[in-house]
Design a protein around this motif. Sequence first.
Motif, PDB file in Angstrom:
ATOM      1  N   HIS A   1     -14.878 102.158  19.923  1.00 16.81           N
ATOM      2  CA  HIS A   1     -15.523 101.330  18.904  1.00 16.81           C
ATOM      3  C   HIS A   1     -15.447 102.066  17.577  1.00 16.81           C
TER       4      HIS A   1
ATOM      5  N   GLU B   1     -23.668  92.560  29.708  1.00 12.63           N
ATOM      6  CA  GLU B   1     -23.070  93.156  28.517  1.00 12.63           C
ATOM      7  C   GLU B   1     -21.637  92.650  28.414  1.00 12.63           C
TER       8      GLU B   1
ATOM      9  N   SER C   1     -19.801 102.656  29.463  1.00 16.75           N
ATOM     10  CA  SER C   1     -20.857 101.796  29.975  1.00 16.75           C
ATOM     11  C   SER C   1     -20.687 101.664  31.484  1.00 16.75           C
TER      12      SER C   1
ATOM     13  N   PHE D   1     -20.959  92.753  22.371  1.00 10.69           N
ATOM     14  CA  PHE D   1     -20.512  93.880  21.554  1.00 10.69           C
ATOM     15  C   PHE D   1     -19.095  93.565  21.071  1.00 10.69           C
TER      16      PHE D   1
ATOM     17  N   TYR E   1     -14.970  96.240  20.344  1.00 13.51           N
ATOM     18  CA  TYR E   1     -14.965  97.291  21.363  1.00 13.51           C
ATOM     19  C   TYR E   1     -13.681  97.135  22.176  1.00 13.51           C
TER      20      TYR E   1
ATOM     21  N   TYR F   1     -18.134  92.842  26.188  1.00 14.04           N
ATOM     22  CA  TYR F   1     -17.413  93.645  25.206  1.00 14.04           C
ATOM     23  C   TYR F   1     -16.121  92.937  24.819  1.00 14.04           C
TER      24      TYR F   1
ATOM     25  N   PHE G   1     -14.800 102.517  26.247  1.00 12.57           N
ATOM     26  CA  PHE G   1     -14.409 101.701  25.096  1.00 12.57           C
ATOM     27  C   PHE G   1     -14.213 102.580  23.868  1.00 12.57           C
TER      28      PHE G   1
ATOM     29  N   ALA H   1     -15.575  92.425  30.328  1.00 19.70           N
ATOM     30  CA  ALA H   1     -14.591  92.783  29.306  1.00 19.70           C
ATOM     31  C   ALA H   1     -13.900  91.507  28.861  1.00 19.70           C
TER      32      ALA H   1
END
Length: 360
Positions: free
Chosen positions: A144, A28, A151, A125, A128, A30, A142, A7
């Motif tokens: 978006h 990933e 996730s 991403f 988000y 965000y 999240f 994050a």
Amino acid sequence: MPKVIIAGAGLVGALNACFFAKRGWDVEVYEFRKDIRQMEHVQGRSINLALSHRGKSALEAVGLKEYIVTQGVEMHARLIHDIDGKTIHRQPYGQPGEHIVSINRRHLNEVMITEAEKFPNVRFFFEYKVVKADPKAGCVTFNHVGNIIESKGDLILACDGAHSAIRRSLMAYPLFQYSQEYIEHGYVELNILPLNNDYALEPNVFHIWPRGNFTLIALANRDKTFTVTIFAPFELFEKEMYDDSSVLGFFQKYFPDAFNLLGNEHLTETFRRVKPLPLISIKSEPHSFERKILLMGDAAHSMVPFYGQGMNAGFEDCLVLSEILDEFDGNIGATLDAYSKRRCLDAHSINDLAMYNYNE
């Protein structure tokens, strides 16, 4: 391979993405903002960063040190400016040849995002916003553009800054210790432009105009500009820098040499447009939750900037996590337990040092 959810795509989040990309993990990242590489202006702090050995070591571990260092400006000493606007005092950093590096926050962030994206196992991403995190389920929720998205990962790294949404969702966790302190000082950022296509001040030093309970600093950029920051009590901003005339009078009185380089128009336009921004110190313990979520960087230990180690400590977080993960052969739970026990003490100590330096 394990999956890590990060994050925050700021400095610590982007560097962590590089570390885990090299491990071959699925990554990933965000970020609640738009991609900063496509933004004209970036909200938030932009005080120039002083990259020291702590930060360089972390960058070296992912192969970015040499490139990053060449993108900054070496600083070999402090240069103290007296109130007469003429007298200066030089204070070298350590031994001859030792130096720190002044570097632009945005450029550094962009370089690390671009580096991480080179790996096929990394996805970013943008836009988000973290809603909440569930450490037991290893899940982050999240928002978006109005859509709620979840996730799940084997590891969740909260690198979402001093006002971390993930940390906020964990505030009621049993035995979680947290403290925050806003200091009485705020800051306003200014710029000195090149003079005759060259630096207007000596570039390879950290310029400081100390004036008791307020100060001005300037750090050089590669484009021959200087990022200039005034730190002062909010009360002083209100009483002595409240309109065009008072701002110009204040700078002319206390920083006469810098005043001539900043210029009337830039000073008045900036102070009309910008309000002094606050500075916060944060401590938290533990940094890990349910052996799944880990607070890192400012989310775990935001500090005032007067010791010059905020970014460096955040980068060191990434390196320490990687080293402990190696130590425990990739065992995530054991790594997070050990990291939290070792890192909390160090983080609290450097927070205290930053606050002591602020007082001095």
